[in-house]
Design an enzyme around this catalytic site. Structure first.
Site, PDB file in Angstrom:
ATOM      1  CB  ALA A 246       0.587  -4.063   2.849  1.00 33.73           C
ATOM      2  CE  LYS A 247      -0.796  -8.195   9.533  1.00 36.29           C
ATOM      3  NZ  LYS A 247      -1.722  -7.209  10.098  1.00 36.29           N
ATOM      4  NE  ARG A 248      -2.158  -5.071  -1.408  1.00 33.27           N
ATOM      5  CZ  ARG A 248      -1.931  -3.948  -0.746  1.00 33.27           C
ATOM      6  NH1 ARG A 248      -2.231  -3.885   0.540  1.00 33.27           N
ATOM      7  NH2 ARG A 248      -1.401  -2.900  -1.337  1.00 33.27           N
TER       8      ARG A 248
END
Ligand code: GLU
Ligand code: ZN
Length: 317
Positions: A246-248
């Site tokens: 995911a983005k994180r």
């Protein structure tokens, strides 16, 4: 000479906007497997799940695949253009009383469910509407309803090309499942089966997050008297916290890697290393990978994409 039916593989992206290193790894395995067996590759855009679809995403999927060098012989076939095929399958299931109209809301099901169920698969459907016959739908007037597949107490066993023999009891997996949503569109399970069968797919290679879907799909193959493909589920790519990419976890989008000048061969090198086809991360091209492709060297555990690995291929972290 021994003759084999031709292998047909497929890439079946959902155009939800971001294709990342994890998607690329699965597509690479699926593509190499088909090509190594002189098989054909179909590209199918799975845009049935409309709320998650982002405009322009189908084009960007094609661009990402072209950048990776993964070509296809047929497609892109766009799933939403194929509604008549899905409707015909639903009609058949209705005629055979394999499906019934279900008026339950998500809340109804959660309140009524008590049976144990597999994690992430939601509650087991309690069978509230299972007494209905298909024709009872006519009397529901304006009440929204989904079509649910009757599965009973079946246990499905299949031989997975990567996982070996998989046995799953459908009643623990969620029980009767939705094949047609109350919004009036086919559910993924039905669409994927109808498409794979109609497009002559013989080999489905996808992420192991879809293992719980496979027994449901096998039930549909049987009910529709279609021949199932060989199913192969490979581990996903996760972030350092073990969660799905995911983005994180940093920017592992293919479009971003491309934008900062990471080369195709460099990314392929990372993916090949993660699959056990390279001893260290170094650029490699698809031709060479065809010679090294081997499902059995892929680790059984998810591939952890760390910031250090992203940095190693020149991605900004
Ligand atoms: N469209 C699905 C996805 O991108 C894949 C479905 C499948 O391979 O059966 O997650
Ligand atoms: Zn119901």
């Amino acid at each position: 000479m021994e003759t084999h039916a031709r292998i047909v593989g497929r890439l079946a992206p959902s155009p939800t906007g971001i294709q990342h290193v994890g998607n690329a790894r699965t597509y690479l395995v699926a593509w190499l497997s088909a090509r190594k067996q002189n098989g054909r590759v179909i590209l199918r855009i799975e845009d049935i799940d409309s709320p998650r679809i982002k405009p322009g995403a189908a084009e960007s999927v094609c661009e990402d695949l072209r950048w990776l060098g993964l070509d296809w012989d047929v497609g892109p076939i766009v799933q939403t253009t194929r509604l008549p095929f899905f409707e015909a399958a639903l009609e058949r299931l209705k005629a055979d009383e394999r499906v019934y109209p279900c008026t339950c809301t998500r809340g109804d099901i959660e309140r009524a469910a008590s049976a144990p169920h597999l994690e992430h698969e939601g509650p087991v459907y309690p069978g509230t509407c299972a007494h209905r016959r298909a024709a009872d739908a006519n009397a529901l007037m304006d009440r929204p309803f989904a079509w649910r597949m009757r599965v009973g107490d079946e246990t499905i066993t299949y031989e997975d090309g990567f996982q070996g023999v998989v046995t799953i009891k459908l009643s623990e997996l969620g029980g009767d499942f939705v094949v047609w949503k109350s919004a009036g569109t086919p559910a993924y399970q039905l669409a994927v089966v109808v498409d794979d069968a109609e497009q002559g797919v013989t080999e489905v290679i996808r992420g192991d997050d879809l293992i719980p879907s496979t027994p449901r799909q096998i039930v549909l193959y049987r009910a529709l008297e279609l021949t199932p493909p060989r199913f192969t589920h490979v581990p996903l790519v996760v972030g350092p916290d073990g969660r799905r990419l995911a983005k994180r976890h940093g920017d592992a989008r293919l479009s971003s890697l491309r934008a900062v000048g990471v080369s195709r061969e460099t990314l392929l090198g990372l993916l090949a290393w993660s699959c056990g086809w390279l001893e260290r991360i170094e650029p490699i091209d698809l031709d060479e990978l065809l010679g090294r492709f081997d499902l059995s060297t892929i680790p059984k555990t998810p591939f952890v994409l760390t910031p250090a690995l992203l940095a190693a291929i020149g991605a900004p972290v």
